[in-house]
Design an enzyme around this catalytic site. Structure first.
Site, mmCIF file in Angstrom:
data_model
loop_
_atom_site.group_PDB
_atom_site.id
_atom_site.type_symbol
_atom_site.label_atom_id
_atom_site.label_comp_id
_atom_site.label_asym_id
_atom_site.label_seq_id
_atom_site.Cartn_x
_atom_site.Cartn_y
_atom_site.Cartn_z
ATOM 1 N N HIS A 61 1.175 -0.538 0.111
ATOM 2 C CA HIS A 61 -0.091 0.023 0.205
ATOM 3 C C HIS A 61 0.957 1.247 -0.019
ATOM 4 O O HIS A 61 1.931 1.019 0.790
ATOM 5 C CB HIS A 61 -1.424 -0.255 1.184
ATOM 6 C CG HIS A 61 -1.936 -0.988 1.440
ATOM 7 N ND1 HIS A 61 -1.850 -1.757 2.364
ATOM 8 C CD2 HIS A 61 -2.887 -1.800 0.031
ATOM 9 C CE1 HIS A 61 -2.893 -3.122 2.141
ATOM 10 N NE2 HIS A 61 -3.444 -3.268 1.154
ATOM 11 N N GLU A 64 2.327 3.958 3.071
ATOM 12 C CA GLU A 64 2.242 2.906 4.572
ATOM 13 C C GLU A 64 4.086 3.016 4.546
ATOM 14 O O GLU A 64 5.025 2.462 3.517
ATOM 15 C CB GLU A 64 2.329 1.124 4.570
ATOM 16 C CG GLU A 64 0.587 1.411 4.394
ATOM 17 C CD GLU A 64 0.469 -0.433 4.250
ATOM 18 O OE1 GLU A 64 0.870 -0.460 4.555
ATOM 19 O OE2 GLU A 64 -1.332 0.398 4.564
ATOM 20 N N HIS A 154 3.982 -3.528 6.838
ATOM 21 C CA HIS A 154 2.809 -2.115 6.004
ATOM 22 C C HIS A 154 3.115 -1.845 7.793
ATOM 23 O O HIS A 154 3.712 -2.406 8.721
ATOM 24 C CB HIS A 154 1.170 -3.557 6.496
ATOM 25 C CG HIS A 154 1.429 -4.334 5.187
ATOM 26 N ND1 HIS A 154 1.187 -3.710 4.409
ATOM 27 C CD2 HIS A 154 1.743 -5.432 4.901
ATOM 28 C CE1 HIS A 154 0.043 -4.412 3.492
ATOM 29 N NE2 HIS A 154 1.349 -5.659 3.958
ATOM 30 N N GLU A 218 2.446 -5.297 11.020
ATOM 31 C CA GLU A 218 2.046 -4.031 11.152
ATOM 32 C C GLU A 218 3.048 -3.368 12.105
ATOM 33 O O GLU A 218 2.988 -4.033 13.373
ATOM 34 C CB GLU A 218 0.260 -4.407 11.676
ATOM 35 C CG GLU A 218 -0.577 -4.954 10.794
ATOM 36 C CD GLU A 218 -1.076 -4.097 9.262
ATOM 37 O OE1 GLU A 218 -0.291 -3.211 9.166
ATOM 38 O OE2 GLU A 218 -1.760 -4.219 8.456
#
Length: 343
Positions: A61, A64, A154, A218
């Site tokens: 993405h 990010e 991410h 994450e």
């Protein structure tokens, strides 16, 4: 020779559509190959049967930015020979054009297009990119027939009760790799989400096709380029450098007292254009709901929690119709975590 000496990210953002393949050998014997836009392979001077083929990906993405910048700094230190790898390494910057636009995606969520999903639907930019990334990964893992690992890095749209967490792909045929869970803890990731079904994410693709130890990791909240604190990724940086340079961890199992492990129980898809969440836009990931609580409305019908308490993760009402708008997870008790670790 490579067309850049350092700061590959700057070169990538200046050439997001086409890059000519190139190769260079450093004085320490490391061979570096520019494979194409956002894809760099590094091969150590010496390979052994205990080597591990490692993929580090970031920017699936485009907004990010923290792991994108971290990966760039890691490559700079490899190019400057401040580090000498002992493991084959593939670095992937997922979505350069979304990075330039400062957005999550241009047309389609790239992280819903792996495991062959890119072959279906309108062949937009992301569909083409998913095919490219799969191709580079396939060539890499087939070239180095070793153990495989993939860390897809991410950051999340929302803040989180657990700042750093990882999604463990659904691979019921395999026992949990406790050494990898310990490695994630060393990176500052004590929170794991065990997924309950196949998906089309990048980490699931590598886990299911190459038996890779693969995770979606994450690492905090989305921020613009230049606004990330490097100290926030210090533990990840230390542990990944140790890994790619052949260093050995002192721990083979995770610390059960630090485990914050969850089982994914429900996936909520946006099935109607009028889908809306029933809570504030700034609600943190892992916020808890009780049985009977209304999470969302779909065609004006309430979406209720059953068998609570459960926590919501990745809520996003603005995904495309048919895509995942949230997942619900249930925390494992300390005894359940200990049972997984100690048997």
């Amino acid at each position: 020779m490579l067309p850049f000496e350092s700061n590959y990210l700057a070169y990538l953002l200046a050439h997001p559509q086409q890059q000519t393949s190139a190769e260079q050998i450093l004085s320490n014997g490391t061979k570096i190959r520019l494979l194409g836009v956002g894809a760099i392979e590094l091969e150590p001077a010496t390979l052994t049967h205990s080597s591990r083929a490692i993929v580090l990906s970031a920017g699936i993405h485009g907004n990010e930015t923290a792991p994108i910048e971290w990966l760039n700094q890691l490559l700079d230190d490899l190019l400057g020979e401040h580090l000498v790898i002992s493991e084959p390494l593939l670095l992937l910057w997922g979505h350069p054009q979304a990075m330039i636009a400062g957005v999550r995606e241009i047309g389609t969520n790239l992280n819903r297009l792996f495991n062959g999903a890119h072959k279906h639907g309108v062949q937009d930019l992301e569909h083409q990119r998913a095919a490219e990334l799969e191709g580079w990964m396939d060539t890499f893992y087939r070239r180095y027939s070793f153990r495989c690992a993939h860390y897809d890095l991410h950051t999340a749209i929302r803040s989180s009760v657990h700042e750093k967490f990882a999604v463990v792909p659904y691979t019921p045929q395999r026992a949990p790799n406790l050494e990898q869970f310990a490695l994630l803890q060393d990176c500052g990731v004590d929170c794991l989400l065990f997924f309950h079904q196949p998906t089309t994410t990048f980490s699931y693709h590598s886990a299911i096709h190459y038996d890779a130890d693969a995770f979606t990791v994450e690492l905090g909240k989305v921020r613009p380029f230049g606004q990330n604190e490097r100290a926030a990724l210090r533990l990840l940086d230390d542990r990944m450098r140790l890994l790619i340079c052949g260093g050995k961890s002192q721990r083979q199992m995770p610390d059960v007292d630090r485990c914050r492990w969850y089982q994914v129980t429900d996936v909520i898809n946006r099935e109607q254009s009028d889908f809306r969440l029933n809570f504030a836009d700034d609600l943190a990931n892992f916020s808890t709901f009780q049985s009977g609580d209304c999470l969302a409305y779909q065609a004006e019908e309430p979406v209720l929690v059953d068998d609570g308490p459960k926590s919501v993760v990745f809520p996003n009402a603005h995904v495309q119709v048919g895509q995942r708008a949230a997942i619900l997870v249930k925390q494992l008790a300390a005894a359940e975590c200990a049972r997984i670790i100690y048997g």
